[in-house]
Design an enzyme around this catalytic site. Structure first.
Site, PDB file in Angstrom:
ATOM      1  N   VAL A 106       0.845  -1.190   0.000  1.00  0.00           N
ATOM      2  CA  VAL A 106       0.000   0.000   0.000  1.00  0.00           C
ATOM      3  C   VAL A 106       0.880   1.240   0.000  1.00  0.00           C
ATOM      4  CG1 VAL A 106      -0.289  -0.032   2.516  1.00  0.00           C
ATOM      5  CG2 VAL A 106      -1.966   1.146   1.118  1.00  0.00           C
ATOM      6  N   GLY A 107       2.054   1.159   0.661  1.00  0.00           N
ATOM      7  CA  GLY A 107       2.963   2.294   0.731  1.00  0.00           C
ATOM      8  C   GLY A 107       3.769   2.447  -0.545  1.00  0.00           C
ATOM      9  N   ARG A 194      -9.115   4.442   6.517  1.00  0.00           N
ATOM     10  CA  ARG A 194      -9.848   3.172   6.573  1.00  0.00           C
ATOM     11  C   ARG A 194      -9.383   2.259   7.702  1.00  0.00           C
ATOM     12  NH1 ARG A 194      -8.924   3.785   1.192  1.00  0.00           N
ATOM     13  NH2 ARG A 194     -10.765   4.187  -0.106  1.00  0.00           N
ATOM     14  N   ILE A 195      -8.051   2.161   7.879  1.00  0.00           N
ATOM     15  CA  ILE A 195      -7.551   1.227   8.897  1.00  0.00           C
ATOM     16  C   ILE A 195      -7.940   1.707  10.293  1.00  0.00           C
ATOM     17  CG2 ILE A 195      -5.512   0.118   9.885  1.00  0.00           C
ATOM     18  CD1 ILE A 195      -4.163   0.355   7.131  1.00  0.00           C
ATOM     19  N   HIS A 336       7.229  -6.005  11.227  1.00  0.00           N
ATOM     20  CA  HIS A 336       6.414  -5.479  10.115  1.00  0.00           C
ATOM     21  C   HIS A 336       5.551  -6.576   9.466  1.00  0.00           C
ATOM     22  CE1 HIS A 336       6.215  -1.953   7.047  1.00  0.00           C
ATOM     23  NE2 HIS A 336       5.050  -2.580   7.165  1.00  0.00           N
ATOM     24  N   SER A 339       0.347  -6.653   7.285  1.00  0.00           N
ATOM     25  CA  SER A 339      -0.514  -7.235   6.245  1.00  0.00           C
ATOM     26  C   SER A 339      -0.281  -8.735   6.081  1.00  0.00           C
ATOM     27  CB  SER A 339      -0.252  -6.530   4.909  1.00  0.00           C
ATOM     28  OG  SER A 339       1.082  -6.754   4.493  1.00  0.00           O
TER      29      SER A 339
END
Lengths: 373, 373
Positions: A106-107, A194-195, A336, A339
């Protein structure tokens, strides 16, 4: 005697035709470079397209930069991970054939947006599909930080349970859920996309009563968002956009969920941490650069807040045993994995493949980052 | 000359009166024995009562059994932890003055109920006040088991993050939340009391769609409960009481939340575990005896299920480095911290003190376990 000759003649004609067709096909095939094998569920989306010539980095490791630069010339599309720098060097190596860069993330800190825009190359990324996975992890880290999971799992894994001297308040930290002693619970969100909203949804049955958030001061519509959230969760007694200072002072849990970059660099610094409640916890599941690691370690050591749960650290993955947060007993550190669920990564890989295909074929990308020239 | 005599006479009379009052007070003071200092928020509830003579085990450790038996004779009430056995030896040592035993725990495996009932001694315990703390931990363990927290926190704490070979599906496990790939999520509860229902409430915004539970086959009203739960959470597509076999087969997360004892001993055994989904996780936050540790270790090793998160282990706290579940990378083990939040333990200690006071004064206990003679 014609037979022996006829066969070679026919064979030659056939060979010429094959060569022509092959040449036709080759010149019309789109060259695709993929920097990581995306597994048996996703790779066929690319490999089964006859108009694509797919070249995939063959190792189970981060794609070698030299291989990457030597392989991409003439590519129509490239599908990359966070580890690949997309800069002028990359784009010049690929050349004018390049239509799309699709990143399985996403980043996009690894991509120079100006360079892409100047060359008219589209950028696809994978938002949304990881929202639930990161929201899950945000709740998990809020719980782990409050419940002293680093200390308590350590006691078991270090073999100390049999001899542990139990006491009525052993291991006790602040409870995430509301209670008769703390009927008010306040979640504070730095960034309210959203998150954050998916995280808030999960906190409602834990008895959270107040939601505070900061937003981009230039964006409009935050009062609309507050009203929408309030209408959605009638059990909330208050939903407000506030200053960072107020958010620090009032929140029982602070969730850092804003994008990286210069504007948010060390937004959680010593000044912020000094204002937090002594019983509060901090959760960072966005980008490491938003939190000043040294300030957080000092804050935990001196008890300005109760604990922290972080999935991202500035300078990761160079976070070793000597890192101040790895050494803090009240700081849970994950490598990390925001996701990292089967469902989410499958969704990200699928969307990255779809973005790539659409970009190469000149169709609208399912998830395109809008670039401004 | 009368003056010198008068003073001693008055003094003597005063002394006699003081002695009489003291005797009266002493004989009418209720002797209370507390096996652990409950801290500055709760001890004053007992110490500030002039009609109580409170004797507290002075060390910050488990109460010594010899001290306990020598101290309780003549006690009206005793307030104990899970570590004190309440058996005929204890009750005979206390003698006929004993009116109430108050345990700072919801469980009462350490108390012989028959022995209490025969002597007409009431038993107070501390249910409900820990419901939210245990429900919080149940969700935390479901998340930790799915997200490989033992492996991922270990990579950071062992200094392996800088050199970790990342891949698109590194660390990935099953997502607790629903997703487009898994739109159906099923929670299975072995035992469906308050803690299970509080856990279910927390799972609703994670997108859980189905709730299965087992119940005491002798209890009535389970269909009423199912209807109530269905009405409370309209997003659930199904709420059903099922057999253990069906629960094992259908659940994405199995929560073990039933009482201990003979009826539930090893209710999660090899037969149960073999029927679970390979992507499912098991959470035990009730009593260690409900799960066969060796079977669970084998199941995790051989991949019958994805992972487990357990707060309780049979034979605890004798759970050392050689325990098969401590060695399993997919098993998160916590040292029985279900109720360990400041709020919950304060609530338990307060309720234990209130039970004790009520029992000594002959009033109804706020939380009395009904004993059958």
């Amino acid at each position: 005697m014609s037979e022996p000759n006829a066969v070679p003649a026919a064979s030659l004609a056939q060979s010429r035709l094959t060569s022509l067709v092959s040449h036709f096909r080759t010149t019309h095939k789109h060259k695709i470079v993929v920097t990581r094998n995306l597994g048996p569920d996703v790779m066929p989306l690319l490999l089964n397209r006859p108009e694509f010539e797919v070249i995939t980095w063959p190792e189970d490791s981060v794609c070698d930069r030299d291989w990457f630069l030597k392989t991409i010339p003439g590519a129509s599309g490239i599908l990359v991970m966070l580890s690949e720098k997309i800069n002028p060097e990359t784009l010049d190596a690929a050349g004018p054939s390049l239509k799309v860069v699709s990143t399985m993330s996403v980043g996009y800190d690894h991509c120079e947006l100006d360079a892409l825009a100047q060359r008219g190359v589209k950028l696809g990324h994978t938002p949304d599909v990881l929202t639930d996975a990161v929201a899950d992890l945000s709740v998990m880290l809020a719980l782990m930080a409050g419940r002293n999971s680093k200390e308590t799992t350590g006691i078991v894994q270090n073999g100390q349970w049999p001899n542990f001297n139990w006491a009525p308040f052993s291991f006790c930290g602040p409870q995430l859920s509301s209670s008769s002693f703390n009927p008010t619970r306040t979640a504070g969100f730095i960034g309210f996309g959203r998150i954050s909203q998916a995280t808030l949804a999960r906190l409602i049955p834990f008895g959270f009563t107040h939601c505070l958030f900061t937003g981009n001061p230039n964006s409009s519509g935050t009062s609309t968002i507050a009203a929408e959230i309030q209408a959605k969760y009638p059990s909330l007694k208050g939903v407000r956009r506030v200053s960072l200072d107020e958010l620090a002072k009032e929140s029982d849990v602070v969730f850092v969920l804003a994008p990286g970059g210069k504007e948010t660099y060390h937004i959680v610094n010593e000044g912020f941490l000094r204002q937090m409640k002594k019983t509060a916890v901090l959760v960072n599941t966005s980008r490491g650069t938003l939190v000043d690691s040294d300030a957080l370690a000092k804050a935990l050591r001196e008890g300005w807040l109760w604990g922290a749960g972080i999935d991202v650290v500035e300078g990761e993955p160079n976070v070793g045993l000597d890192h101040p947060l790895v050494k803090e007993p009240r700081c849970v550190v994950l490598p990390h994995i925001g996701s990292a669920t089967n469902e989410s990564r499958l969704g990200m890989a699928t969307l990255a493949a779809q973005n790539l295909i659409a970009g190469v074929l000149g169709e609208p990308l399912p998830a395109e980052l809008q670039l401004t020239k």
